[in-house]
Each structure stands twice: as structure tokens, then as C-alpha cells.
Scaffold this active site. Structure first.
Site, PDB file in Angstrom:
ATOM      1  N   SER A 313       0.728  -0.724  -0.021  1.00  0.00           N
ATOM      2  CA  SER A 313      -0.124  -0.004  -0.202  1.00  0.00           C
ATOM      3  C   SER A 313       0.867   1.186   0.304  1.00  0.00           C
ATOM      4  CB  SER A 313      -1.276  -0.003   1.305  1.00  0.00           C
ATOM      5  OG  SER A 313      -1.905   1.229   1.464  1.00  0.00           O
ATOM      6  N   LYS A 381     -11.218  16.920 -13.099  1.00  0.00           N
ATOM      7  CA  LYS A 381     -12.308  16.041 -11.224  1.00  0.00           C
ATOM      8  C   LYS A 381     -12.250  17.498 -10.037  1.00  0.00           C
ATOM      9  CE  LYS A 381     -15.602  12.818 -12.121  1.00  0.00           C
ATOM     10  NZ  LYS A 381     -14.675  11.735 -13.546  1.00  0.00           N
TER      11      LYS A 381
END
Length: 620
Positions: A313, A381
Site C-alpha cells: 500500500s 475533477k
């Protein structure tokens, strides 16, 4: 003519020489591999070998019959050579002809589709021939369309060429066409788009050859025909990238791709692998995706590609530190992120942890280990965001711009050690110097990527509908995955540090139009065969996306479709203090994380937020 009429000396010479001639002929046929061919697939290559064999055996007969026996009449040699050639060719090619005719009749009887071929060129001819000759075809070629008037009212492989693109609609009705095959791989983007726009109004199933490279590679065949995708109807030319420049930047480099198993990350890995990197490192939290792209690259490149696939991660500082310390990447493409707008609206703390804190940690390691270039995958976005996902990506851009200023000024004491960074035991590890160039690449929606509307629409169409669109007027900018990745790779070559690269994606596309075109491309009529249902805007969703904030402005690059947005100035020290607060609040699963983000990202205006700043939808 009777055998008894042949002079006895000629007959005697022929009978004595026949065994010698037969043995020699068998030897020649064996050398020329005439006994190894399959008669069912007799071709011009075999015809050439038959001609050569006939020449050799005739010359042998002329020479040795004269030397060993006697001189025969010229008619004997000529007629004998002709008869031998005719019998060999006749037997072999008549067998093929019978098989082809049998297949043609079988295919015509078994055909369940009437097919129109668009393109009377080499590709179209190959497709027609395969449809006619191969067994088990489900379609019968009924007509051909080509814009060249010299080909009209003629036939190709026995199929009539009925006219140009203006004749498509009439030909569909005349021949009861239900499948159209676009076989002009060399067509320009504009011509292909215009023709396919006509075809999609016919309610026919559409197939297309992907590109001109297949002609060069000899790969034109029915098996290469693919469904026409809505990408083929984008109202702009595909982005063109100087791959030679990209090649120079990637060759012999160690390259790390975070989120390497995702839609963008995996395509990055494919294109990087094709440019001879010293080592490619795929890093992803989801082992299934990482395994899939790993196996694809291993099958394609084998030992030629130095490939490392790692699971982990971007939130794990120790894991990142170990990877950077061991592999020392030269270039980092940071594609790992949570990107689903509705899911992040209900889990805003996860957007901050993964997108913002994760980006900070990877960028921090890039500084610490003196990476050459760090390229962030951003999104339109991030411009005037109305949802937490967009706001988190704007924060990521601010992280990158801050890191660039620190790298440029060697101001490493300004770097914060986020609370969980310290918890991971990475205190006092600031670098002393760095050459790292940090850039971001901003683009719109990627057609066909995981979570995009295209796979959803296709699934809904396959199930018979309805196709769900949030709002009839909602618009988006679109690009293909390969275009997005090409932009990312080109951005790396232009990077001087701190830029936000933006692609000119042409005119935006209405999602409603996209859905209707996809229904038509599938051979159905919108609102008749497949209904369209409007479900209303989702939380955090706006009617249109922007590519740049008003304050940013545009700067040109060598590629006319790629621009640079000028960075918006902000107080870096204040930003880092807020970043520490956001990081701590997100790991505490704060219920006011959205309000905290609003204070940092001045352009963030959540849609539907409660006046008090709190609403259940934002709580974890």
C-alpha cells in the site's frame, strides 16, 4: 489417333525411356515438395512449383530421350509437357475447387447474417475471401461499399460494389443487411468517424479492423474484426505522441508504477515494457490485478523484460522505504488512488488517507532517494471540485507542487513528518539534496477503464436494459486509455518541474449521446429496444467537468494537444500544517473531514452540503 498408327520405333523408345523418366519425375516432385502439400489449400505457390517441375522434367526428357534413345517429333515433347502439366494442376486444383464450392454453398445455406463490407481494398478482399471459403461462417457477404467511383457497379470476389458511403442506408434495405464490417484500416479518423456515424443509424451490428498496422503485418482476417466501440466516434483526432522522445526517456531506466494493476497503471506498464526499461516495478495493493498484468507481460516479453511485481500500500511508509532503498527507481508514475466519486462521498476519510497521504508518502520517498522524475496521475475533477474525490486529487496536485519547490530550493526542513509517518519509525530521514522533478498530468474520463460508464452501459445493454444516465444534460471530456497513457509518458519528457499537464480533449460529450450511440452500435434502437432511464445526479456529481481553474491559464508545448497549466500560488508552510491536520483527522476517522478539506482547497464546494457543514453522507 490409334496406338497402332504410332511408328514402332517411337513406341519402342517411349516404353524403354518411360521408367527412367518416371523415376526422375518422382525425384523432382519430391525435391519441390509437391507430395507434402495439402490439396485442399492448393495455391499460387504450389502452381509455381508445378510449373518449375514441368520445365525440369521436359528438359530432361528432350535431352536424355535424344541421347539415350532417339530424336522424337517436336509434337511429342510439347504435347507430353502440356498433358503432364494439365493433369497435375487439374487433379490438385479441382479438389480445392470442389471443397471451396462445397463450403460456399454450405456457408450460404447456414448464414444467419447478411453482411455488408465497407472497403473494396486489400483488407476487404481478404475478408470477403475468408467469408466465402472458410467453413462455419455465420454471415453471407451481400454487397460492398467504397467511395471510389471507379469500383462502382463492379464485383469483388463475386460480390457487387454498390456505391459509396451515401449508398449505405439504401443498400442495407435492399440487401436486408444486419451486420456491417468496416474493412478500411488505412482510413483517416475523420472518414472512419463519418462512415461509422452513418452505420450506427442502420441498427446493424458493426465490426471493424483496429488499424493499418494489420495490413503491414499480414494480420487481416475475420478473427481480427472487433466490435465498433464508441471511442471510434469521438469528435476529434487521436492524440499523437513523439514516441522517439519517450523511448529516450524510458530506455535503460528503473521505473516504478504505483497502482500498476489498474486501468491506467496497467496500460502504463504495457507501454513502458515496450521501450526497453532497465527494470519495471509494478506496485499494487490488489494482487489479482497485479498478477494479471504481470502474467500478460511475462507471456509477451519473457526474460527480455526485467519485471518485478510487488504487493503493498502507498499508505505503508516502511514498505515504500524498503522498495525505494532496494530498487532505486529513476522514474515514478503514481497511478495508485481511490477514484470512484460516489464511494468516496460515503468514505471521505479513505480518500484523504489513500489519495493525499499516499501521494505525500510516495513523493517523499522520491525526494529521499533522489528519483529523476515523479509523475502524478490527476483528473479534471480536481478543477473546482464538488466531490471529495476531486478535492483529494487537487490536494495531491498541491503536494506535488510543494515537493517541486522543496526540491528546487533544497528546503527540506519544511517537510512535515505526518503523524503516522512518525509512527512508522521514519523520523529524521529528510534528504539533503534532490534532483527530482515533480509534475502532474490531468485528463478527463477514460473510456473503458474500470468504473467508467462504458462497461456499465455495455452490461446494461447485454441484459436488455434499461441504460441508466444520471441527467440528460450531463457532459464529460473523454479519452481512450492509450491516449491517457501516451499523455502521461509525454509529460515526463516535457517535465521541468511543478507543471500540471492538460490534454486538449476537444469538445465534451453528452453522456446521454454516448449511451444512445452505444445502444445503436449494439444494433438496437434507443427508447424502443433498450430504454434509457434518468436517475438524477449523484452526490458530489456536477453537470460538467473543467480542465483548468480560471486562475491557471495555458501554456503551449511542442505537442499541439498538450498544454501546461500555470501553478496557482499558495502558502506552502500553511498548506503543510493543514496537511498534517488532515492526515491526523483522517486516521481518526473524523466526521468533519470534508469541512477541513474545504478550508485547505478554496475552490472545493461540496454539492448538497448541509449549511452547518455536516451531513450523514460524509460520515464513515
Amino acid at each position: 489417333m490409334h496406338i497402332s498408327s504410332i511408328p514402332p520405333e517411337y513406341m519402342h523408345a517411349f516404353i524403354k525411356f518411360a521408367p527412367i523418366y518416371t523415376i526422375f519425375s518422382l525425384f523432382v516432385f519430391h525435391i519441390l515438395r509437391l507430395y507434402n502439400s495439402l490439396w485442399q489449400f492448393a495455391s499460387f505457390d504450389e502452381l509455381n512449383r508445378i510449373i518449375i517441375s514441368s520445365i525440369f522434367t521436359t528438359l530432361f526428357q528432350v535431352a536424355f530421350m535424344t541421347i539415350l534413345m532417339m530424336r522424337m517429333p517436336i509434337s511429342y515433347y510439347v504435347f507430353g509437357a502440356f498433358l503432364q502439366f494439365a493433369m497435375i494442376v487439374g487433379i490438385r486444383f479441382s479438389y480445392r475447387y470442389i471443397n471451396l464450392e462445397r463450403n460456399r454453398r454450405y456457408n450460404n445455406q447456414a448464414a444467419i447474417h447478411n453482411v455488408m463490407i465497407i472497403g473494396a481494398g486489400a483488407a476487404g478482399k481478404t475478408i470477403l475471401r475468408e467469408m466465402r471459403n472458410s467453413q462455419g461462417m455465420s454471415g453471407k457477404a451481400c454487397c460492398v461499399i467504397d467511395d471510389n467511383p471507379n469500383k462502382w457497379d463492379r464485383t469483388m470476389e463475386g460480390v457487387p460494389v454498390v456505391g459509396g458511403r451515401d449508398s449505405i442506408m439504401n443498400a442495407v434495405k435492399t440487401y436486408n443487411i444486419d451486420r456491417i464490417m468496416f474493412a478500411i484500416p488505412s482510413a483517416s479518423t475523420e472518414d472512419k468517424r463519418d462512415i461509422l456515424n452513418i452505420c450506427k443509424e442502420t441498427k446493424c451490428e458493426l465490426k471493424s479492423l483496429p488499424g493499418i498496422y494489420q495490413l503491414a503485418n499480414g494480420e487481416v482476417s475475420l478473427s481480427k474484426m472487433k466490435d465498433v466501440n464508441v471511442e471510434d466516434l469521438l469528435e476529434r483526432d487521436p492524440i499523437k505522441v513523439d514516441m522517439c522522445e519517450v523511448f529516450k526517456q524510458l530506455t535503460d531506466k528503473t521505473i516504478l508504477v504505483t497502482g500498476g494493476g489498474g486501468s491506467i497503471g496497467s496500460e502504463l506498464c504495457r507501454q513502458i515494457a515496450a521501450h526497453n526499461p532497465k527494470q519495471l516495478i509494478i506496485f499494487d495493493i490488489y494482487e489479482n490485478n497485479a498478477y494479471a498484468i504481470q502474467q500478460e507481460l511475462v507471456r509477451k516479453y519473457g526474460n527480455k523484460l526485467n519485471l518485478v511485481t510487488l504487493i503493498g500500500s502507498v499508505r505503508d511508509s516502511r514498505r515504500l522505504d524498503m522498495i525505494f532503498d532496494k530498487y532505486r527507481p529513476d522514474i515514478v508514475y503514481h497511478a495508485a488512488a481511490h477514484k470512484h466519486v460516489p464511494l468516496m462521498e460515503t468514505s471521505p476519510n479513505e480518500a484523504i488517507k489513500n489519495n493525499v497521504v499516499g501521494t505525500y508518502k510516495v513523493a517523499y520517498m522520491a525526494l529521499k532517494y533522489d528519483v529523476e522524475r515523479f509523475v502524478l496521475i490527476s483528473t479534471d475533477k480536481a478543477v473546482n471540485p464538488t466531490n471529495i474525490m476531486g478535492a483529494s486529487k487537487r490536494l495531491c496536485e498541491m503536494v506535488i507542487q510543494s515537493m517541486e519547490r522543496i526540491s528546487e530550493n533544497n528546503d527540506f526542513d519544511s517537510l512535515p513528518l505526518l503523524h503516522d509517518h512518525r509512527k512508522d519509525g521514519l523520523k529524521d530521514v529528510h534528504p539533503k539534496t534532490s534532483r527530482t522533478k515533480f509534475v502532474a498530468v490531468r485528463f478527463g474520463n477514460v473510456l473503458g477503464s474500470n468504473g467508467s460508464v462504458i462497461p456499465l452501459f455495455k452490461k446494461q445493454i447485454a441484459e436488455g436494459g434499461p441504460v441508466t444516465v444520471t441527467h440528460p444534460d450531463i457532459i464529460r471530456y473523454f479519452m481512450t486509455i492509450s491516449e491517457a497513457v501516451s499523455l502521461v509518458l509525454q509529460a515526463g519528457t516535457y517535465a521541468k518541474g511543478g507543471e500540471i499537464f492538460v490534454l486538449d480533449m476537444g469538445s465534451p460529450v453528452k453522456i446521454d449521446t454516448l449511451a444512445r450511440n452505444l445502444i445503436k452500435l449494439s444494433g438496437y434502437e434507443p427508447d424502443v429496444d433498450i430504454p434509457i432511464v434518468y436517475t438524477g445526479l449523484r452526490s458530489g456529481e456536477k453537470l460538467y467537468e473543467e480542465k483548468l481553474m480560471k486562475e491557471e491559464g495555458l501554456k503551449k508545448t511542442a505537442n499541439e494537444l498538450i498544454f501546461i497549466g500555470q501553478p496557482i500560488p499558495f502558502d506552502m508552510d500553511n498548506f503543510f500544517r493543514n496537511l498534517e491536520d488532515l492526515s491526523q483527522a483522517s486516521y481518526q476517522n473524523s466526521d468533519d473531514i470534508v469541512e477541513r478539506v474545504e478550508k485547505v482547497v478554496s475552490t472545493f464546494h461540496p454539492v448538497g452540503a448541509h449549511p452547518t457543514g455536516k451531513e450523514k453522507i460524509y460520515q464513515n
